[in-house]
Design a protein around this motif. Structure first.
Motif, PDB file in Angstrom:
ATOM      1  N   VAL A 111     -14.494   0.079   1.075  1.00 26.18           N
ATOM      2  CA  VAL A 111     -13.265   0.866   1.046  1.00 26.18           C
ATOM      3  C   VAL A 111     -13.018   1.501   2.409  1.00 26.18           C
ATOM      4  O   VAL A 111     -11.925   1.446   2.965  1.00 26.18           O
ATOM      5  CB  VAL A 111     -13.360   1.949  -0.055  1.00 26.18           C
ATOM      6  CG1 VAL A 111     -12.212   2.939   0.066  1.00 26.18           C
ATOM      7  CG2 VAL A 111     -13.387   1.295  -1.435  1.00 26.18           C
ATOM      8  N   LEU A 112     -14.087   2.062   2.961  1.00 22.99           N
ATOM      9  CA  LEU A 112     -13.973   2.733   4.254  1.00 22.99           C
ATOM     10  C   LEU A 112     -13.506   1.752   5.334  1.00 22.99           C
ATOM     11  O   LEU A 112     -12.701   2.093   6.199  1.00 22.99           O
ATOM     12  CB  LEU A 112     -15.337   3.316   4.624  1.00 22.99           C
ATOM     13  CG  LEU A 112     -15.381   4.274   5.810  1.00 22.99           C
ATOM     14  CD1 LEU A 112     -14.511   5.489   5.541  1.00 22.99           C
ATOM     15  CD2 LEU A 112     -16.823   4.721   6.058  1.00 22.99           C
ATOM     16  N   GLU A 113     -14.013   0.527   5.287  1.00 20.67           N
ATOM     17  CA  GLU A 113     -13.660  -0.450   6.313  1.00 20.67           C
ATOM     18  C   GLU A 113     -12.271  -1.045   6.121  1.00 20.67           C
ATOM     19  O   GLU A 113     -11.594  -1.362   7.088  1.00 20.67           O
ATOM     20  CB  GLU A 113     -14.683  -1.598   6.327  1.00 20.67           C
ATOM     21  CG  GLU A 113     -15.941  -1.255   7.080  1.00 20.67           C
ATOM     22  CD  GLU A 113     -16.801  -2.483   7.303  1.00 20.67           C
ATOM     23  OE1 GLU A 113     -16.236  -3.545   7.630  1.00 20.67           O
ATOM     24  OE2 GLU A 113     -18.028  -2.378   7.119  1.00 20.67           O
ATOM     25  N   LEU A 114     -11.881  -1.251   4.873  1.00 21.11           N
ATOM     26  CA  LEU A 114     -10.674  -2.044   4.633  1.00 21.11           C
ATOM     27  C   LEU A 114      -9.433  -1.238   4.303  1.00 21.11           C
ATOM     28  O   LEU A 114      -8.329  -1.743   4.417  1.00 21.11           O
ATOM     29  CB  LEU A 114     -10.911  -3.031   3.477  1.00 21.11           C
ATOM     30  CG  LEU A 114     -11.807  -4.229   3.730  1.00 21.11           C
ATOM     31  CD1 LEU A 114     -11.811  -5.127   2.509  1.00 21.11           C
ATOM     32  CD2 LEU A 114     -11.349  -5.015   4.957  1.00 21.11           C
ATOM     33  N   CYS A 115      -9.611  -0.023   3.833  1.00 18.32           N
ATOM     34  CA  CYS A 115      -8.447   0.646   3.255  1.00 18.32           C
ATOM     35  C   CYS A 115      -7.888   1.731   4.159  1.00 18.32           C
ATOM     36  O   CYS A 115      -8.617   2.408   4.886  1.00 18.32           O
ATOM     37  CB  CYS A 115      -8.807   1.241   1.906  1.00 18.32           C
ATOM     38  SG  CYS A 115      -9.294  -0.036   0.763  1.00 18.32           S
ATOM     39  N   SER A 116      -6.584   1.894   4.083  1.00 21.52           N
ATOM     40  CA  SER A 116      -5.935   2.941   4.863  1.00 21.52           C
ATOM     41  C   SER A 116      -5.692   4.171   3.995  1.00 21.52           C
ATOM     42  O   SER A 116      -5.265   5.213   4.485  1.00 21.52           O
ATOM     43  CB  SER A 116      -4.608   2.423   5.410  1.00 21.52           C
ATOM     44  OG  SER A 116      -3.833   1.921   4.335  1.00 21.52           O
ATOM     45  N   ARG A 117      -5.980   4.019   2.709  1.00 18.48           N
ATOM     46  CA  ARG A 117      -5.689   5.128   1.809  1.00 18.48           C
ATOM     47  C   ARG A 117      -6.597   5.039   0.584  1.00 18.48           C
ATOM     48  O   ARG A 117      -6.908   3.932   0.127  1.00 18.48           O
ATOM     49  CB  ARG A 117      -4.229   5.035   1.393  1.00 18.48           C
ATOM     50  CG  ARG A 117      -3.752   6.106   0.441  1.00 18.48           C
ATOM     51  CD  ARG A 117      -2.263   5.915   0.228  1.00 18.48           C
ATOM     52  NE  ARG A 117      -1.807   6.595  -0.948  1.00 18.48           N
ATOM     53  CZ  ARG A 117      -0.626   6.365  -1.522  1.00 18.48           C
ATOM     54  NH1 ARG A 117       0.196   5.451  -1.012  1.00 18.48           N
ATOM     55  NH2 ARG A 117      -0.260   7.022  -2.589  1.00 18.48           N
ATOM     56  N   VAL A 118      -6.990   6.188   0.066  1.00 14.84           N
ATOM     57  CA  VAL A 118      -7.868   6.210  -1.109  1.00 14.84           C
ATOM     58  C   VAL A 118      -7.250   7.119  -2.167  1.00 14.84           C
ATOM     59  O   VAL A 118      -6.778   8.212  -1.864  1.00 14.84           O
ATOM     60  CB  VAL A 118      -9.275   6.747  -0.739  1.00 14.84           C
ATOM     61  CG1 VAL A 118     -10.107   6.952  -1.984  1.00 14.84           C
ATOM     62  CG2 VAL A 118      -9.978   5.783   0.193  1.00 14.84           C
ATOM     63  N   ILE A 119      -7.231   6.618  -3.387  1.00 17.44           N
ATOM     64  CA  ILE A 119      -6.778   7.452  -4.505  1.00 17.44           C
ATOM     65  C   ILE A 119      -7.969   7.651  -5.429  1.00 17.44           C
ATOM     66  O   ILE A 119      -8.590   6.672  -5.853  1.00 17.44           O
ATOM     67  CB  ILE A 119      -5.620   6.773  -5.270  1.00 17.44           C
ATOM     68  CG1 ILE A 119      -4.393   6.658  -4.368  1.00 17.44           C
ATOM     69  CG2 ILE A 119      -5.287   7.542  -6.544  1.00 17.44           C
ATOM     70  CD1 ILE A 119      -3.253   5.845  -4.985  1.00 17.44           C
ATOM     71  N   ILE A 120      -8.311   8.899  -5.725  1.00 15.35           N
ATOM     72  CA  ILE A 120      -9.425   9.156  -6.644  1.00 15.35           C
ATOM     73  C   ILE A 120      -8.877   9.439  -8.030  1.00 15.35           C
ATOM     74  O   ILE A 120      -8.029  10.317  -8.210  1.00 15.35           O
ATOM     75  CB  ILE A 120     -10.270  10.367  -6.184  1.00 15.35           C
ATOM     76  CG1 ILE A 120     -10.937  10.048  -4.845  1.00 15.35           C
ATOM     77  CG2 ILE A 120     -11.327  10.700  -7.230  1.00 15.35           C
ATOM     78  CD1 ILE A 120     -11.950  11.077  -4.418  1.00 15.35           C
ATOM     79  N   LEU A 121      -9.371   8.668  -8.992  1.00 15.05           N
ATOM     80  CA  LEU A 121      -9.020   8.930 -10.391  1.00 15.05           C
ATOM     81  C   LEU A 121     -10.201   9.619 -11.049  1.00 15.05           C
ATOM     82  O   LEU A 121     -11.350   9.261 -10.816  1.00 15.05           O
ATOM     83  CB  LEU A 121      -8.775   7.611 -11.132  1.00 15.05           C
ATOM     84  CG  LEU A 121      -7.392   6.953 -11.136  1.00 15.05           C
ATOM     85  CD1 LEU A 121      -7.415   5.833 -12.170  1.00 15.05           C
ATOM     86  CD2 LEU A 121      -6.295   7.942 -11.444  1.00 15.05           C
ATOM     87  N   HIS A 122      -9.908  10.618 -11.864  1.00 13.65           N
ATOM     88  CA  HIS A 122     -10.979  11.230 -12.640  1.00 13.65           C
ATOM     89  C   HIS A 122     -10.388  11.725 -13.950  1.00 13.65           C
ATOM     90  O   HIS A 122      -9.379  12.420 -13.956  1.00 13.65           O
ATOM     91  CB  HIS A 122     -11.609  12.392 -11.862  1.00 13.65           C
ATOM     92  CG  HIS A 122     -12.857  12.917 -12.523  1.00 13.65           C
ATOM     93  ND1 HIS A 122     -13.966  12.132 -12.748  1.00 13.65           N
ATOM     94  CD2 HIS A 122     -13.159  14.143 -13.019  1.00 13.65           C
ATOM     95  CE1 HIS A 122     -14.892  12.833 -13.347  1.00 13.65           C
ATOM     96  NE2 HIS A 122     -14.430  14.071 -13.538  1.00 13.65           N
TER      97      HIS A 122
END
Lengths: 269, 252, 348
Positions: free
Chosen positions: B199-210
């Motif tokens: 994720v760190l290498e490929l993504c420009s954005r992270v959405i956390i679901l909980h």
């Protein structure tokens, strides 16, 4: 579980044979399926006590094994397993049919043994033909051929799906069985435990089917199945089919064994 | 190119047995973004993905793909636009040969023989699997299966790629190959993953679901530096952001 | 029990092929029009499941032997008769091709014995009737056992009838029945018990998968009756047609040809190819004075009654010997041809 894994390996081996690339492999599957059907019907059309006229028919499986470059030892091993049911039923023939039909010197051969020998010979030929057919055609090929001969599409799709997931599900089944074995300290599987183990497998299978259906929908599936059909029934196929069929019919009415025997012994039939 | 946009508004999903999988989820993903949806087991990731392709219908809320809201009428078009790669390639590869599998989508789109052939060739080439064309899927390795599964989706030329756990079950080499492949795509990409380094290498954005809600939405570095947020959502930093216990190296 | 090619006559094999093919075609149409798309992968994967489940053995209490699931009834309960029939048939096709279980001609018999009876007789007429509208575990178990026993008894009886009608086996009908039916009674009880165990497991976990309403497949409803009638017509028609050409005595085909051509036998020893060969053989025979020659000659000129293998055999001592010898030679030639073909192939 050794037996499941063994059966699977055996299955995979037979399956891989079809990836060969010989002239026989390249023929349109329809030619091979039809020739095999003619072969089987001719073989079983012989009378109950006929053994020797069946022997020349071996040329078909033998030629296919040779031309299709199939491993001889493997095919013989598969044929040697035969069909246990036919043999079990056949072995009663010598008991019930004890009339001596053939006398060779002082040795009397009863009709029962003769017909038993005939059943064994038929088994070798028909089982051999089926195995050789799969070996040189492959299961998808056989399906395609049957479909183009007139088998309903739904059933062809059913066969292809079944074939695709056999490996996935038998793997899953044997993993579960292994896990049960490791914890059951040599105890045998009781039917109740079998029920829940297989029930679990069934539920997982069902979920998998749901996921596969989603994957199909995701790629635009609307109930219609399209497959490639790039085979062609041409001159070579026609020659193959007619050539073999003619030979089978000739061998059906002309006892080649008898003729060859007559040539060397000087006894006319 | 507005059809590359994915918009989810106040999405709520309750399963028939009463389980609330998604409470209230909203986000908007625009053209060319590469977004990871992460979260603990049971956070609602899979349920969310199944909505993006219309396999599940929202209990409440709305999903828009491009200019269209997701409805029964727009479903076929949306399924062509959104290419979905499943977690287990065995679910996705169901045809007798790799070729047939990659051709399945284009044939369903009603394309003609030569078009289909071209698309299959292009898609397989793109994932470096041209040589596998005639093989039956069950004879492929895990990495090969994954790449072919992606090709089956690429052959439909989707605008948006949705992938469930793309690196799951791959060996390190196959994982690297796959990541290199995913980096090349210019599609809008949405992943779910537990592989936070990817994720760190490929993504420009992270959405956390909980627990069925969005708890974090931002650039990966920003999200992964928030220790308190990660702990609350039962996550942790990618290994590459943790100090190395073996060689003693320290990363912020 | 899988029926085998080696025990079949073409007439019986052909009739059963036609019956099974007809039922497959009918079910395929039903499944296409009546069932949801999602059943396409489901049926396929459940076929593979049956295959996998059959490989897992369980021990039968108090007997020391082991058994495995047949699956026909289980599939009928889960999928309904039409889809179940197609699924069982597909499993049998794989078994015939890859495991040589029976063979290609016997496939028709096997699909019928193991598919038709559970799906179209045991399930609608026994299982559904006994389970009723409110399925409880006890009722389900009882119904499953009764249905499995019914299905397997009919299947076993089918094997007996097919074998006896084919005439390759010398087992008297009554003896065969006495052998087959009790074994299959036991197998049926076990099958029913195991089927009930699996169904009730699934029922507890996901009740929606086990339809409780008979739906389109209730007993005596038109669709099922339609299948029964269509099958009967098909079997009678094909059986009749084939037996018109081939009588039921062992040499039926030859007899039929004799009828058609008006000759008692195929071209006799003095005419045609036999006559020519008789000339040749005088020159080629390397065992001309062998002691059995005489008996061979007694049979030489006498016109053979058509078709009766036994009568022929009695007077044909010498010909049998030369037949055996000839068979050995043709066998050797066949193998040699194979060897040469292979060699050529490898060098090419």
């Amino acid at each position: 579980m050794a037996s499941i894994d063994g059966a699977l390996l055996d299955f995979k081996r037979l399956d891989r044979l079809a990836t060969g690339d010989t002239a026989i492999h390249r023929l349109d599957p329809r030619a091979k399926v039809l020739a095999t059907l003619v072969f089987v019907v001719t073989v079983v059309s012989f009378g109950k006590y006929e053994v020797t006229p069946l022997v020349p028919f071996l040329i078909f499986p033998v030629a296919m094994v040779a031309l299709g470059n199939l491993p001889v030892a493997y095919v013989i091993k598969k044929i040697a397993l035969l069909c246990p049911f036919a043999l079990v039923v056949g072995i009663f023939n010598p008991i019930f049919d004890r009339e001596v039909l053939v006398q060779i010197g002082s040795l009397g051969i009863t009709g029962g043994w003769l017909s038993f020998a005939s059943i064994v010979m038929r088994s070798i030929l028909t089982v051999g033909a089926a195995i050789v057919l799969v070996g040189v055609t492959g299961f998808p090929g056989v399906c395609l051929a049957l479909e183009r001969i007139g088998m309903p599409r739904v059933f062809a799709v059913q066969l292809l799906f079944l074939y695709r997931y056999i490996f996935v599900l038998t793997d899953e089944g044997s993993r579960m069985e292994r896990a049960r074995k490791l914890r059951s300290l040599g105890k045998k599987m009781e039917p109740g435990i079998f029920g829940s183990l297989v029930g679990h497998l069934l539920l997982r299978t069902w979920q998998r089917a749901e996921r596969i259906h989603m994957a199909m929908l995701a790629r635009g599936f609307t109930g219609e199945f399209h497959t490639r059909r790039d085979t062609r029934f041409g001159g070579r196929e026609l020659l193959f089919l007619l050539g073999w069929s003619t030979l089978f019919i000739i061998l059906r009415f002309l006892n080649l064994s008898q003729l060859v025997g007559s040539l060397v012994t000087g006894i006319s039939p | 190119m507005s059809h590359h946009i994915v918009e989810v508004r106040n999405l709520r999903h309750v399963y028939p047995d009463g389980t609330v999988a998604l409470r209230d989820v909203s986000f908007r993903i625009t053209h060319g973004e590469s977004v990871a949806i992460i979260g603990a087991n049971g956070a609602g990731k899979s349920t969310l993905l199944l909505h993006l392709n219309g396999f599940l219908t929202p209990t409440a809320g709305e999903i828009r793909i491009g200019d269209y809201p997701l409805t029964k009428a727009t479903l076929p078009e949306i399924r062509r636009t959104v290419g979905m790669v499943f977690q287990d390639p065995d679910d996705q590869l169901f045809m007798p040969t790799v070729y047939d599998d990659v051709a399945f989508g284009p044939l369903n789109l009603g394309l003609s023989g030569t078009d289909v052939e071209q698309r299959v060739k292009d898609a397989l080439e793109k994932v470096g699997a041209g040589h596998l064309q005639e093989k039956p899927p069950y004879n492929l390795s895990g990495g090969e299966k994954k790449r072919v599964a992606i090709a089956t989706v690429l052959s439909m030329s989707p605008d948006i790629l949705v992938m469930d756990e793309p690196t799951d079950g791959l060996d390190p080499h196959a994982r690297r190959q796959l990541m290199a492949l995913l980096r090349e795509f210019s599609h809008t990409r949405i992943f779910t993953s537990h592989d936070l380094d990817m994720v760190l290498e490929l993504c420009s954005r992270v959405i956390i679901l909980h627990e069925g809600e969005v708890r974090g939405d931002g650039p990966p570095l920003e999200i992964f530096r928030n220790d308190e947020l990660l702990a609350r959502c039962r996550l942790e930093k990618p290994l590459s952001m943790q100090g190395c216990p073996v060689c003693g190296g320290k990363v912020s | 029990m899988h029926m085998a090619d080696a025990l079949l006559s073409p007439a019986v094999g052909g009739a059963m092929w036609a019956a099974s093919a007809g039922t497959i075609a009918y079910c395929a149409r039903k499944v296409r029009t009546d069932l949801a798309d999602s059943r396409v992968p489901l049926m396929g994967v459940l076929g593979a499941f049956i295959f996998a489940a059959q490989m897992i053995n369980f021990s039968i209490p108090a007997t020391g032997s082991s058994g495995h699931l047949g699956g026909g009834l289980l599939l009928s309960v889960l999928l309904g008769p039409y889809a179940a029939f197609l699924t069982i048939a597909s499993v049998l096709v794989i078994q015939a091709l890859f495991f040589a279980d029976g063979g290609l001609l016997a496939l028709g018999c096997n699909i019928f014995n193991l598919g038709f009876f559970p799906a179209f007789i045991a399930y609608p007429f026994v299982y559904r009737q006994l389970v009723g509208a409110h399925q409880t575990r006890a009722r389900m178990t009882m119904a499953a056992i009764a249905a499995a026993v019914t299905g397997l008894q009919l299947g076993a009886f089918g094997v007996v009838l097919e074998t006896v009608a084919s005439g390759q086996s010398s087992l008297p009908f009554s003896t065969f029945v006495v052998m087959m039916q009790p074994i299959h009674l036991a197998i049926g009880v076990v099958e029913g018990f195991v089927t009930a165990a699996v169904v009730s497991f699934v029922y507890r976990a996901r009740p929606e998968l086990v339809p409780s309403s008979p739906g389109a497949c209730s007993a005596g409803s038109r669709p099922v009756r339609g299948v029964l009638l269509a099958f009967l017509a098909m079997a009678v028609l094909t059986g009749g047609m084939v037996s018109w050409f081939a009588s039921k005595d062992p040499d039926g085909l030859e007899w039929a040809i004799g009828k058609v051509t008006g000759k008692g036998e195929l071209p006799g020893p003095t005419q045609g190819i036999h006559g020519t060969l008789a000339e040749v053989q005088r020159k080629t025979s390397f065992l001309p004075d062998y002691s059995f020659r005489k008996s061979g000659e007694t049979g030489k000129e006498g016109a053979q009654p058509a078709g009766q293998g036994k009568d022929k055999g009695e007077s044909r001592v010498g010909t049998s010997v030369s037949g055996v010898l000839g068979a050995c030679i043709t066998l050797a030639v066949a193998l040699l041809v194979g060897f040469l073909l292979k060699k050529r192939h490898q060098s090419a």
